[in-house]
Design a protein around this motif. Sequence first.
Motif, short mmCIF file in Angstrom:
data_model
loop_
_atom_site.label_atom_id
_atom_site.label_comp_id
_atom_site.label_asym_id
_atom_site.label_seq_id
_atom_site.Cartn_x
_atom_site.Cartn_y
_atom_site.Cartn_z
N ALA A 101 0.83 -1.21 0.00
CA ALA A 101 0.00 0.00 0.00
C ALA A 101 0.86 1.26 0.00
O ALA A 101 1.86 1.34 0.69
CB ALA A 101 -0.92 -0.01 1.21
N ARG A 102 0.41 2.22 -0.80
CA ARG A 102 1.09 3.52 -0.86
C ARG A 102 0.32 4.58 -0.07
O ARG A 102 0.86 5.60 0.30
CB ARG A 102 1.22 3.98 -2.31
CG ARG A 102 2.33 3.29 -3.07
CD ARG A 102 3.70 3.85 -2.66
NE ARG A 102 4.80 3.11 -3.27
CZ ARG A 102 5.36 2.05 -2.70
NH1 ARG A 102 4.97 1.63 -1.52
NH2 ARG A 102 6.36 1.43 -3.31
N ARG A 103 -0.99 4.31 0.13
CA ARG A 103 -1.83 5.26 0.89
C ARG A 103 -2.63 4.47 1.92
O ARG A 103 -3.26 3.47 1.58
CB ARG A 103 -2.79 6.01 -0.03
CG ARG A 103 -2.09 6.83 -1.09
CD ARG A 103 -3.07 7.60 -1.94
NE ARG A 103 -2.35 8.29 -2.99
CZ ARG A 103 -2.67 9.49 -3.47
NH1 ARG A 103 -3.73 10.12 -3.01
NH2 ARG A 103 -1.93 10.06 -4.41
N VAL A 104 -2.63 5.00 3.14
CA VAL A 104 -3.39 4.34 4.21
C VAL A 104 -4.17 5.42 4.97
O VAL A 104 -3.63 6.47 5.30
CB VAL A 104 -2.44 3.61 5.18
CG1 VAL A 104 -3.21 3.04 6.36
CG2 VAL A 104 -1.68 2.49 4.46
N VAL A 105 -5.45 5.13 5.19
CA VAL A 105 -6.28 6.05 5.98
C VAL A 105 -6.79 5.30 7.22
O VAL A 105 -7.23 4.15 7.11
CB VAL A 105 -7.49 6.56 5.16
CG1 VAL A 105 -8.44 7.39 6.03
CG2 VAL A 105 -7.02 7.38 3.97
N ILE A 106 -6.69 5.93 8.38
CA ILE A 106 -7.25 5.36 9.60
C ILE A 106 -8.30 6.34 10.12
O ILE A 106 -7.97 7.47 10.49
CB ILE A 106 -6.15 5.12 10.67
CG1 ILE A 106 -5.02 4.28 10.07
CG2 ILE A 106 -6.74 4.44 11.90
CD1 ILE A 106 -3.80 4.20 10.94
N ASP A 107 -9.56 5.91 10.08
CA ASP A 107 -10.67 6.85 10.30
C ASP A 107 -11.67 6.32 11.31
O ASP A 107 -12.37 5.36 11.00
CB ASP A 107 -11.35 7.10 8.94
CG ASP A 107 -12.50 8.08 9.02
OD1 ASP A 107 -12.42 9.02 9.84
OD2 ASP A 107 -13.46 7.93 8.24
N PRO A 108 -11.79 6.91 12.50
CA PRO A 108 -10.90 7.91 13.08
C PRO A 108 -9.93 7.26 14.06
O PRO A 108 -10.29 6.32 14.76
CB PRO A 108 -11.87 8.83 13.82
CG PRO A 108 -12.97 7.90 14.27
CD PRO A 108 -13.02 6.75 13.30
N ILE A 109 -8.71 7.79 14.12
CA ILE A 109 -7.71 7.26 15.05
C ILE A 109 -8.14 7.55 16.50
O ILE A 109 -7.75 6.84 17.43
CB ILE A 109 -6.30 7.86 14.76
CG1 ILE A 109 -5.18 7.08 15.46
CG2 ILE A 109 -6.22 9.33 15.15
CD1 ILE A 109 -4.80 5.79 14.84
N SER A 110 -8.98 8.57 16.68
CA SER A 110 -9.41 8.95 18.04
C SER A 110 -10.14 7.81 18.75
O SER A 110 -10.03 7.66 19.97
CB SER A 110 -10.27 10.22 18.03
OG SER A 110 -11.10 10.27 16.91
N LEU A 111 -10.84 6.96 17.99
CA LEU A 111 -11.51 5.82 18.64
C LEU A 111 -10.48 4.80 19.13
O LEU A 111 -10.71 4.10 20.11
CB LEU A 111 -12.50 5.15 17.67
CG LEU A 111 -13.84 5.84 17.48
CD1 LEU A 111 -14.73 5.05 16.53
CD2 LEU A 111 -14.55 6.03 18.82
N PHE A 112 -9.35 4.71 18.44
CA PHE A 112 -8.27 3.84 18.90
C PHE A 112 -7.62 4.45 20.15
O PHE A 112 -7.39 3.75 21.14
CB PHE A 112 -7.24 3.66 17.77
CG PHE A 112 -6.06 2.83 18.15
CD1 PHE A 112 -6.19 1.48 18.43
CD2 PHE A 112 -4.79 3.40 18.23
CE1 PHE A 112 -5.09 0.72 18.79
CE2 PHE A 112 -3.69 2.64 18.58
CZ PHE A 112 -3.85 1.29 18.86
N GLU A 113 -7.39 5.74 20.10
CA GLU A 113 -6.77 6.42 21.25
C GLU A 113 -7.64 6.30 22.50
O GLU A 113 -7.13 6.23 23.62
CB GLU A 113 -6.56 7.91 20.95
CG GLU A 113 -5.53 8.19 19.87
CD GLU A 113 -5.48 9.68 19.57
OE1 GLU A 113 -4.48 10.31 19.91
OE2 GLU A 113 -6.46 10.20 19.00
N ASP A 114 -8.95 6.27 22.29
CA ASP A 114 -9.88 6.16 23.42
C ASP A 114 -9.69 4.88 24.23
O ASP A 114 -10.11 4.80 25.38
CB ASP A 114 -11.34 6.14 22.92
CG ASP A 114 -11.81 7.49 22.44
OD1 ASP A 114 -11.09 8.48 22.69
OD2 ASP A 114 -12.90 7.55 21.82
N LEU A 115 -9.09 3.85 23.59
CA LEU A 115 -9.00 2.54 24.23
C LEU A 115 -8.13 2.53 25.48
O LEU A 115 -8.29 1.69 26.35
CB LEU A 115 -8.43 1.51 23.25
CG LEU A 115 -9.30 1.14 22.05
CD1 LEU A 115 -8.54 0.25 21.11
CD2 LEU A 115 -10.56 0.45 22.54
#
Length: 217
Positions: A101-115
Amino acid sequence: MMGGGLIPGSINAIVGTYGTGKTTFGLQFIWEGLLIGEKVIYISLEEREDRIYTYMEEKGWDITPYKGKSLIVVRLDPSDFSLAINSIRNELPALIRQVGARRVVIDPISLFEDLFDTDAVRRREMLRFVEDMRDQECTIIMTSETDKSDPYSSRHNLIEYLADTVILLRYDRREDRNDVYLTLEVVKMRRSAHSREIKPYEIQKDRVLVHTDATVF
Ligand SMILES: Nc1ncnc2c1ncn2[C@@H]1O[C@H](COP(=O)(O)OP(=O)(O)OP(=O)(O)O)[C@@H](O)[C@H]1O
Ligand SMILES: [Mg+2]
């Protein structure tokens, strides 16, 4: 505004409150990648895979030739703590390499940070995550909701320090004119003489369009 666009290989944060077009921005970014023959990964912490595909189709994009080949959409359920952490920490880097992959989107990272329970653990884990991502040969967009009390800060006030670029999306209210408009600014961009202007933008059916010739009053 960014002096030519996101820098290949960089880690970028799109920060904005609900409905400011973060998902649209991310989808447009991977679509443009697909059109130039790149492989892309979209990690969704909010919506199921089929919904993401539907959104893309509703935008008028024919994703059929790319689906499951150069376009990989992964739904990550943040309610399963250990699974989500393992997926982001271990499986994502492997997937990026496997797909090329050349492009990666993580939407939204804030839900991961919430963990994470504490700021200290969150900071440590996010630092580690961003370090791992730097070793990948892809350009990354992470989206984040804003802090409840500060519309200029991401939810945990962390990714703006870790990312190379921070783009802030905002609603502005003009009480006298009784309307709301959207504004975008490039708050930070490492290695670039970026614009410091605040520009209005609109969310159209298939893109986020920034009016760089217009002025915000
Ligand atoms: N077809 C369309 N044409 C114009 N504007 C649209 C269209 N579809 C959605 N929008 C606008 O885009 C907004 C949603 O954009 P998007 O989902 O990208 O925002 P978001 O920042 O990801 O929101 P959230 O934080 O809720 O995930 C809607 O509130 C609407 O104003
Ligand atoms: Mg969204």
